[in-house]
Design an enzyme around this catalytic site. Structure first.
Site, PDB file in Angstrom:
ATOM      1  N   LYS A 184       2.326   2.081  -9.241  1.00  0.00           N
ATOM      2  CA  LYS A 184       1.708   2.786  -8.108  1.00  0.00           C
ATOM      3  C   LYS A 184       0.403   3.366  -8.622  1.00  0.00           C
ATOM      4  O   LYS A 184       0.409   4.035  -9.666  1.00  0.00           O
ATOM      5  CB  LYS A 184       2.593   3.931  -7.638  1.00  0.00           C
ATOM      6  CG  LYS A 184       3.878   3.471  -7.003  1.00  0.00           C
ATOM      7  CD  LYS A 184       4.605   4.675  -6.457  1.00  0.00           C
ATOM      8  CE  LYS A 184       5.801   4.247  -5.633  1.00  0.00           C
ATOM      9  NZ  LYS A 184       6.359   5.329  -4.864  1.00  0.00           N
ATOM     10  N   GLU A 190      -2.950   1.522  -3.946  1.00  0.00           N
ATOM     11  CA  GLU A 190      -2.206   0.270  -3.936  1.00  0.00           C
ATOM     12  C   GLU A 190      -0.960   0.330  -4.822  1.00  0.00           C
ATOM     13  O   GLU A 190      -0.926   1.075  -5.787  1.00  0.00           O
ATOM     14  CB  GLU A 190      -3.096  -0.857  -4.469  1.00  0.00           C
ATOM     15  CG  GLU A 190      -4.108  -1.336  -3.475  1.00  0.00           C
ATOM     16  CD  GLU A 190      -5.524  -1.116  -3.959  1.00  0.00           C
ATOM     17  OE1 GLU A 190      -5.703  -0.833  -5.153  1.00  0.00           O
ATOM     18  OE2 GLU A 190      -6.442  -1.207  -3.122  1.00  0.00           O
ATOM     19  N   ASP A 249      14.266  12.341   2.642  1.00  0.00           N
ATOM     20  CA  ASP A 249      13.681  11.169   3.307  1.00  0.00           C
ATOM     21  C   ASP A 249      14.515   9.932   3.001  1.00  0.00           C
ATOM     22  O   ASP A 249      13.984   8.867   2.692  1.00  0.00           O
ATOM     23  CB  ASP A 249      12.231  10.992   2.825  1.00  0.00           C
ATOM     24  CG  ASP A 249      11.466  10.024   3.717  1.00  0.00           C
ATOM     25  OD1 ASP A 249      11.962   9.700   4.807  1.00  0.00           O
ATOM     26  OD2 ASP A 249      10.374   9.591   3.313  1.00  0.00           O
ATOM     27  N   ALA A 288       0.859  -1.182   0.000  1.00  0.00           N
ATOM     28  CA  ALA A 288       0.000   0.000   0.000  1.00  0.00           C
ATOM     29  C   ALA A 288       0.886   1.219   0.000  1.00  0.00           C
ATOM     30  O   ALA A 288       1.789   1.340   0.832  1.00  0.00           O
ATOM     31  CB  ALA A 288      -0.868  -0.012   1.242  1.00  0.00           C
TER      32      ALA A 288
HETATM   33  O1  ACK Z   1       8.879  -3.652   1.250  1.00  0.00           O
HETATM   34  P1  ACK Z   1       8.121  -3.935   0.022  1.00  0.00           P
HETATM   35  O2  ACK Z   1       8.011  -5.306  -0.474  1.00  0.00           O
HETATM   36  O3  ACK Z   1       8.630  -2.968  -1.156  1.00  0.00           O
HETATM   37  O4  ACK Z   1       6.657  -3.247   0.154  1.00  0.00           O
HETATM   38  C1  ACK Z   1       6.644  -1.959  -0.358  1.00  0.00           C
HETATM   39  C2  ACK Z   1       5.343  -1.737  -1.114  1.00  0.00           C
HETATM   40  O5  ACK Z   1       5.618  -1.802  -2.491  1.00  0.00           O
HETATM   41  C3  ACK Z   1       4.700  -0.390  -0.807  1.00  0.00           C
HETATM   42  O6  ACK Z   1       5.570   0.643  -1.158  1.00  0.00           O
HETATM   43  C4  ACK Z   1       6.947  -2.239  -2.673  1.00  0.00           C
HETATM   44  N1  ACK Z   1       7.481  -1.528  -3.839  1.00  0.00           N
HETATM   45  C5  ACK Z   1       7.429  -0.213  -4.101  1.00  0.00           C
HETATM   46  N2  ACK Z   1       8.041   0.053  -5.260  1.00  0.00           N
HETATM   47  C6  ACK Z   1       8.471  -1.132  -5.756  1.00  0.00           C
HETATM   48  C7  ACK Z   1       9.194  -1.513  -6.933  1.00  0.00           C
HETATM   49  N3  ACK Z   1       9.593  -0.597  -7.808  1.00  0.00           N
HETATM   50  N4  ACK Z   1       9.465  -2.803  -7.107  1.00  0.00           N
HETATM   51  C8  ACK Z   1       9.076  -3.722  -6.188  1.00  0.00           C
HETATM   52  N5  ACK Z   1       8.413  -3.423  -5.057  1.00  0.00           N
HETATM   53  C9  ACK Z   1       8.121  -2.142  -4.851  1.00  0.00           C
HETATM   54  C10 ACK Z   1       7.723  -1.916  -1.434  1.00  0.00           C
END
Ligand code: ACK
Length: 986
Positions: A655, A636, A748, A631
């Site tokens: 995203k 989502e 950040d 999320a």
């Molecule tokens: O820690 P995660 O598995 O890595 O959970 C968060 C979730 O989406 C919410 O931000 C994953 N996420 C974000 N951008 C990417 C991306 N480019 N490739 C794979 N996972 C991502 C992030």
């Protein structure tokens, strides 16, 4: 012997209140609290579990199963449920509510009393009656209580009810049994609820989605296509995804109400009489336009009233119209070669603007009994039909003939009307001229530059005079030129004349039948200066009025020019600076030659322009969403695939911006893309593009298989070599060097905002916080909202929002600490306020266990209070490069150089462990308990003598784990010394 009697008595008093809290996405297969009759569960042996049925306050039965054979060894008591039909479930959830007695509160039971029981299941296609074979059952889990109760609780009548839920599946048989194995605990099983999850039937975007059972594999989604509600039709296939928890996710596509129907509360209802809807879409029924009506429900179009029509190309929203009335006031002017016809537009245009005229010529000769259509000898300029101007010139007519011209006005609906078309007619004799309709002309007055004339009208003209034409010229220059003017009245004032000059005037009248002959010539002279004196008196007021008006006009004009001039200047200046910015960005003439400069998207007046400047628009048909992976702040985050013509399909993260957003959120959401799209570096997350032209709005970025760095490290605690960790840090520093060279301040930087791909390459992501801080000054100071990442932020940025690449360097030091501690939370559980205070007092995070001295030194360097003393990212990258080229520089760990304390007081106050097991658990190395015990290291005393070789020998093979254990042994050693000096024994 059992202690069941006293225990059971307790349950006789137990009144448990059940709140029936079944959620809409749960389908209950069994709930013992709602079974009214006997449950009929079986116990093996017969005297193992006891079934007790009590009545609650609403007189509903509570089926409780108890067992409490805590004094007898080797208990093996089974309780088996009835056969449970699986229905559509693939995975079921078993929710148990039970109480469990604390063994310590029962005297003399040590060794035999247990505090857990086991949950089993067995699939079967039918009920087996009383047959039971424990070996056919598969264990689901050992169930322990979060809270057990004691004798004292019994006295207080406080019963600590535990609730445990376990997943079972995939189940393929028609049904299954549950079984509970007691091995000597004191348990009361108060309720058992078995359910499965489904995404319940729902309406979304005018489509219905059926009950859907989620996949057993909790990470993948079921794609469900919706069916449009009645009287609606598809616009982009409506889809939802059913998640493992029975939640609907990622709405895509939609249905819209068909023609004649509008949306109301998620349904399409018919337009009322008097209203219509001509197109399918999410628009409301509209009132019938003027001169139209509808009598029925669900009208797609309104009917025209009698005498009114709608042309083929008229939109349904346009009023019905009618043919125009005939033209008016037809006049002509004729000379030897041409006849000029002119008329006024009709008084009623029928409500339309597409008015044209047709001219029909009839010739009525003296010898002809009746009129006939003129032959092709006449020429009409520009044409006889479809005239848009109210005039036509007729050439090549015959002299001494009578022509009748009928002029018809027509519009877009004239053809549709069956009524005869009214025309305006004029008959013209090509015998030229006629009596002059102008009598005696006289001069009323003359000034230096003007003359006022008036004349008598002819006594009784046969046709009304439309106007008079006055032709005049200087008498002296008769041959050179003349001027003319018109007047509707038999008088005129002619201005702009020369003083003391004689002018010649001719006047003729115009009637519907054309011009009369000119009057004879009249000569009048303009006045001199003296003649103006009298006239001036009367003109003062006019001049004053005009000059006041003129001044006002002057002021308005001046302002207008000033403003427009300013705007022009501003627009030019802005264009220049935008162009300059763009050129800088494109040519790489930023602060660092060859590197582009970051452009803040907020400097664009239109943020959408910024998105399209830096991000490619992607057509949704190229994106395939596969599953939800998390999320984000705005909606989502999904994983999926992106197709690009002529290229290989690539995995992407998507995203989404959830529906119902306001414009501001859309802008903020897309701002991240405008920022990310400017970067191109292997350690910065790459933007593939955006979807802004359809819903949902999306940002598509490269897929990073291992997700965010913090959770990745926590998952692989202790699994990497120091060199691998330094490699991770080097990647992040390189990305940050690129950003700082471009002039971008991240604000950040934290491990949670670094993404890791399958090759362990780390990339900086999340370019959203600058926005939060910029737009919401409070956010920087709220401790509750958590908008400002206090633990990662430099003191000057927290105190007075001085964000810079130097404050990013501070955050980088914190990321180093997170990496070296495998995702530990910086400053652990300290409050934000305490973190700020302790930093202010000079406190800095200590080196994580197993951290090379060189790396902790670099961290401390990043955390210098004076920001100009902190290292630049370029220094950090080259320092880390040196470490990687010289791995021996990483061998000295911080623990190695700490040495013995000068006084016992210097040793940190570590907790005193009483067992090997406690100690290993405290350093998260509990998995090696048996290795220590098997090798004879049973006391902490013995452990303090171990070397790294000993640790390796007992089977700790991972270097990270060896380091962690050895560094903790060193601390234990110090503690032991301290304790011995104080005279205590471990
Ligand atoms: O820690 P995660 O598995 O890595 O959970 C968060 C979730 O989406 C919410 O931000 C994953 N996420 C974000 N951008 C990417 C991306 N480019 N490739 C794979 N996972 C991502 C992030």
């Amino acid at each position: 012997m059992t202690v069941g009697v006293g225990f059971c008595l307790v349950f006789l008093f137990l009144k448990v209140q059940f709140s029936a809290s079944t959620q809409s996405n749960q389908v209950v297969l069994l709930d013992t609290t709602s079974v009214l009759g006997e449950l009929g569960w079986k116990t093996y042996p017969i005297n193992g579990w006891d079934a007790i049925t009590e009545m609650d306050e609403q007189n509903r039965p509570i089926h409780t199963f108890q067992v409490c054979h805590v004094m007898e060894p080797n208990q093996n008591n089974w309780l088996r449920s009835n056969w449970i039909f699986r229905e559509a479930a693939q995975k079921v959830y078993v929710e148990l509510r039970f109480t469990l007695r604390d063994c310590n509160s029962i005297p003399w039971v040590s060794g035999t009393c247990k505090e857990t029981f086991n949950l089993f299941y067995m699939e079967s296609d039918e009920a087996h009656g009383i047959k039971f074979k424990s070996s056919q059952y598969t264990k689901i889990d050992t169930i322990a209580a979060d809270e057990s109760f004691t004798q004292m609780d019994l006295g207080d009548r406080i019963l600590k009810l535990n609730t445990e839920v376990r997943e079972v599946g995939p189940i393929t048989g028609k049904g299954f049994y549950l079984a509970f194995q007691d091995i000597g605990a004191c348990i009361a099983l108060v309720s058992v609820r078995v359910y499965y999850k489904k995404c319940p039937f729902t309406f979304r975007n005018l489509a219905t989605f059926p009950d859907t059972i989620p996949r057993v594999d909790s990470s993948s989604l079921v794609e469900v296509r919706g069916a449009c509600v009645k009287n609606a039709e598809e616009r982009d296939t409506p889809k939802l995804y059913c998640g493992a928890d029975g939640d609907w996710l990622v709405p895509l596509g939609r249905c819209v109400c068909s023609v004649g129907y509008e949306e109301l509360d998620g349904a399409c209802i018919a337009c009322r009489p008097g209203f219509y809807k001509a197109f399918a879409g999410n628009i409301k029924c509209a009132k019938c336009p003027p001169h139209s009506y509808s009598y029925d429900d669900g009208s797609q179009l309104c009917y025209c009233e009698k005498g009114y029509f709608r042309a083929d190309k008229d939109p349904p929203s346009m009023a019905c119209t009618r043919p125009p009335s005939p033209p008016r006031n037809v006049v002509f002017n004729i000379n030897e070669t041409s006849l000029f016809l002119e008329w006024s537009p009709p008084s009623d245009t029928g409500g339309r603007k597409d008015l044209t005229y047709n001219v029909l010529c009839k010739r009525c000769g003296p010898g002809l009994q009746q009129c006939e259509l003129c032959g092709g000898e006449l020429r009409f300029v520009p044409r006889p039909q479809g005239l848009t101007n109210a005039s036509v010139t007729v050439l090549d007519f015959t002299a001494h003939a009578n022509y009748t011209f009928e002029i018809e006005s027509q519009n877009g609906v004239s053809e549709l009307s069956s009524f005869p078309r009214p025309v305006a007619a004029i008959t013209i004799s090509t015998d030229q001229g006629g009596p002059s309709l102008v009598g005696m002309v006289q001069k009323d007055w003359a000034s230096q530059n003007s003359i006022a004339l008036s004349w008598k009208e002819a006594e009784q003209p046969s046709l009304p005079v439309v106007d008079y034409e006055i032709k005049y010229y200087e008498k002296e220059h008769e041959q050179l030129s003349y001027s003319s003017t018109r007047s509707k009245m038999p008088s005129v004032i002619i201005a702009g004349l020369k003083s003391s000059t004689v002018y010649v005037f001719h006047i003729r009248a115009r009637t519907p039948a054309g011009y009369s002959s000119y009057s004879p010539k009249f000569e009048f002279e303009t006045g001199d200066e003296a003649s103006d004196m009298a006239a001036d008196q009367g003109q003062v007021l006019v001049i004053v009025t005009a000059s006041v008006g003129g001044f006002t006009l002057l002021v308005i004009l001046t302002l207008f020019f000033l403003i427009t001039g300013r705007c022009q200047w501003y627009i030019k200046a802005k264009m220049k600076s935008d162009d300059k910015r763009r050129a800088q960005y494109q040519n790489g003439h930023g602060p660092f030659p060859g590197i582009k400069t970051y452009i803040d998207p907020d400097t664009y007046e239109d943020p959408t322009q910024a998105v399209h400047e830096f991000a490619k628009e992607i057509d949704t048909s190229r994106i395939r969403i596969e599953r939800v992976i998390g999320a984000g702040e705005f909606g989502e985050v999904c994983s999926g695939r992106l197709r690009t013509p002529g290229k290989k399909e690539i995995p992407v993260a998507i995203k989404t911006l959830k529906g119902g957003y306001v414009e501001r959120q859309r802008k903020d959401f897309l701002k991240e893309a405008s920022i990310m799209g400017q970067f191109d570096h292997p350690n910065i997350i790459r933007l593939e593009g955006v979807v802004t032209k359809s819903r949902p709005v999306m940002i598509v970025v490269e897929y990073m298989e291992n997700g965010s760095l913090d959770s990745f490290l926590r998952k692989h605690d202790g699994h990497f070599t120091v060199i691998q960790l330094v490699g991770i840090l080097r990647g992040i520093a390189s990305g940050m060097k690129y950003l700082s060279d471009m002039g971008y301040v991240h604000r950040d930087l934290a491990a949670r905002n670094i993404l890791v791909n399958s090759n362990l390459v780390c990339k900086v992501s999340d370019f959203g916080l600058s926005r939060v801080l910029e737009d919401d000054p409070d956010a920087a100071y709220t401790t509750t909202g958590g908008k400002i990442p206090i633990r990662w932020t430099a003191p000057e940025a927290i105190a007075y929002r001085k964000f810079s690449s130097a404050s990013d360097a501070w955050s980088y030091g914190i990321v180093m600490w997170e990496v070296m501690s495998y995702g530990e939370r910086p400053y652990w559980e300290m409050s934000n306020q305490d973190v700020i205070l302790s930093i202010e007092e000079g406190y800095r995070l200590p080196a994580p266990m197993g951290c090379p001295v060189a790396l902790h030194q670099l961290m401390l360097h990043c955390w210098q209070k004076e920001r100009s003393h902190r290292p630049k990212f370029t220094d950090i990258v080259s320092f880390l490069d040196k470490l990687i080229r010289n791995p021996s520089s990483l061998l000295t760990l911080v623990e190695d150089i700490q040495g013995l304390p000068e006084s016992p007081g210097d040793v940190p106050d570590y907790p005193m462990f009483i067992s090997i097991s406690d100690w290993l658990d405290s350093i998260k190395m509990g998995q090696y308990k048996n290795n220590f015990l098997a090798a004879g290291f049973t006391t902490l005393d013995s452990v303090t003598t171990m070397s790294i070789e000993d640790v390796r020998q007992i089977g700790v093979t991972l270097i990270g784990h060896q380091r962690r254990i050895v560094s903790s042994i060193q601390t234990l050693r110090l503690q032991l010394l301290q304790v011995q000096e104080k005279g205590f024994h471990v």
